[in-house]
Write a protein that holds these residues in place. Sequence first.
Motif, PDB file in Angstrom:
ATOM      1  N   ARG A  62       1.086  -1.303   0.001  1.00 58.65           N
ATOM      2  CA  ARG A  62       0.115   0.027  -0.125  1.00 58.65           C
ATOM      3  C   ARG A  62       0.891   1.391  -0.061  1.00 58.65           C
ATOM      4  O   ARG A  62       2.074   0.861  -0.213  1.00 58.65           O
ATOM      5  CB  ARG A  62      -0.757   0.051   1.241  1.00 58.65           C
ATOM      6  N   TRP A  63       0.413   2.380   0.050  1.00 63.02           N
ATOM      7  CA  TRP A  63       1.196   3.716   0.031  1.00 63.02           C
ATOM      8  C   TRP A  63       2.332   3.633   1.051  1.00 63.02           C
ATOM      9  O   TRP A  63       1.899   3.454   2.240  1.00 63.02           O
ATOM     10  CB  TRP A  63       0.401   4.887   0.350  1.00 63.02           C
ATOM     11  N   PRO A  64       3.369   3.690   0.646  1.00 61.56           N
ATOM     12  CA  PRO A  64       4.509   3.755   2.056  1.00 61.56           C
ATOM     13  C   PRO A  64       4.587   5.023   2.326  1.00 61.56           C
ATOM     14  O   PRO A  64       3.924   5.997   1.892  1.00 61.56           O
ATOM     15  CB  PRO A  64       5.783   3.546   0.855  1.00 61.56           C
ATOM     16  N   VAL A  65       5.003   5.019   3.615  1.00 60.66           N
ATOM     17  CA  VAL A  65       4.994   6.391   4.693  1.00 60.66           C
ATOM     18  C   VAL A  65       6.173   7.195   4.087  1.00 60.66           C
ATOM     19  O   VAL A  65       6.102   8.359   4.049  1.00 60.66           O
ATOM     20  CB  VAL A  65       5.049   6.094   5.895  1.00 60.66           C
ATOM     21  N   HIS A  66       7.123   6.204   4.030  1.00 58.84           N
ATOM     22  CA  HIS A  66       8.696   7.049   3.700  1.00 58.84           C
ATOM     23  C   HIS A  66       9.042   7.336   2.052  1.00 58.84           C
ATOM     24  O   HIS A  66       8.666   6.520   1.524  1.00 58.84           O
ATOM     25  CB  HIS A  66      10.007   6.280   4.517  1.00 58.84           C
ATOM     26  N   GLU A  67       9.440   8.673   2.193  1.00 58.94           N
ATOM     27  CA  GLU A  67       9.785   9.024   0.554  1.00 58.94           C
ATOM     28  C   GLU A  67      10.610   8.013  -0.353  1.00 58.94           C
ATOM     29  O   GLU A  67      10.309   7.940  -1.322  1.00 58.94           O
ATOM     30  CB  GLU A  67      10.215  10.409   0.428  1.00 58.94           C
ATOM     31  N   GLU A  68      11.607   7.450   0.666  1.00 59.39           N
ATOM     32  CA  GLU A  68      12.525   6.568  -0.233  1.00 59.39           C
ATOM     33  C   GLU A  68      11.909   5.161  -0.877  1.00 59.39           C
ATOM     34  O   GLU A  68      11.922   4.854  -1.861  1.00 59.39           O
ATOM     35  CB  GLU A  68      13.682   6.423   0.802  1.00 59.39           C
ATOM     36  N   ASP A  69      10.819   4.861   0.097  1.00 62.04           N
ATOM     37  CA  ASP A  69      10.085   3.725  -0.301  1.00 62.04           C
ATOM     38  C   ASP A  69       8.891   4.066  -1.525  1.00 62.04           C
ATOM     39  O   ASP A  69       8.845   3.181  -2.456  1.00 62.04           O
ATOM     40  CB  ASP A  69       9.150   3.077   0.818  1.00 62.04           C
TER      41      ASP A  69
END
Length: 238
Positions: A62-69
Amino acid sequence: MDQRTSVVGLTGASGGLGTSTLAAAVAGLGQMLGHPALLVDLVPNGAGLDQLTGCAHEPGRRWPVHEEDIASLTSHHLPVWGGVTVLSQRGPTRPPPALGPAAVGAVSRLAADHALAVLDLPRADHPHAAAWFGLCDTVVLVAGTAPPQIAAALVAQALAPCASRLVLRPAEEAGLDPDDVAALLGLPLVHLLGHDRSVARSVLEQEWPGLVPGPVRDVAAAVLSVALRGTDRAGEAA
């Protein structure tokens, strides 16, 4: 982005209008008609489109929380249900996923893998709304016809004047004439979205909304025709 990808965004002027349901129905109908579809949930802290479309049990990110992910997302990471690739919110999270430049870039890449990308857009007052609206070939504003709903639609238009089409959900009482509302908002009216009893059954049976005849399917077909820009593909959806 691949020029063969049609990107349509749907945004609700206010809550409870069925915008997310309609977005899911457009993606599901497009897939059924042979256009590989991506459905993207851009409503922070919503219930999650995987719940609405019946694929909450499906493995995948699902939508990751962290920008790198977020930056590393690819289509094969995501759940596929009914043939549609789904990028859903996780439900309420703290903090919610950052739907900023990294997310816009990720969705642009994901869309290029599909013939049709359907975005359930954030509200017009979202800090990155302009970028999301700008990613779309077509933006459909979903609004109601009651006076407070029309006021909300006028505010949405002022905050993000990118909508090019209008879907109206007529109020049960004290609603204005849909043609008058469309004229006030200055947008072509695509269709009226009436109450559809089949939606609740579709959710319970883990099926895509709008795949059976009814008001949601009718509106989804009209939106899909607009999204596919009047080509032969659009004619198949009518």
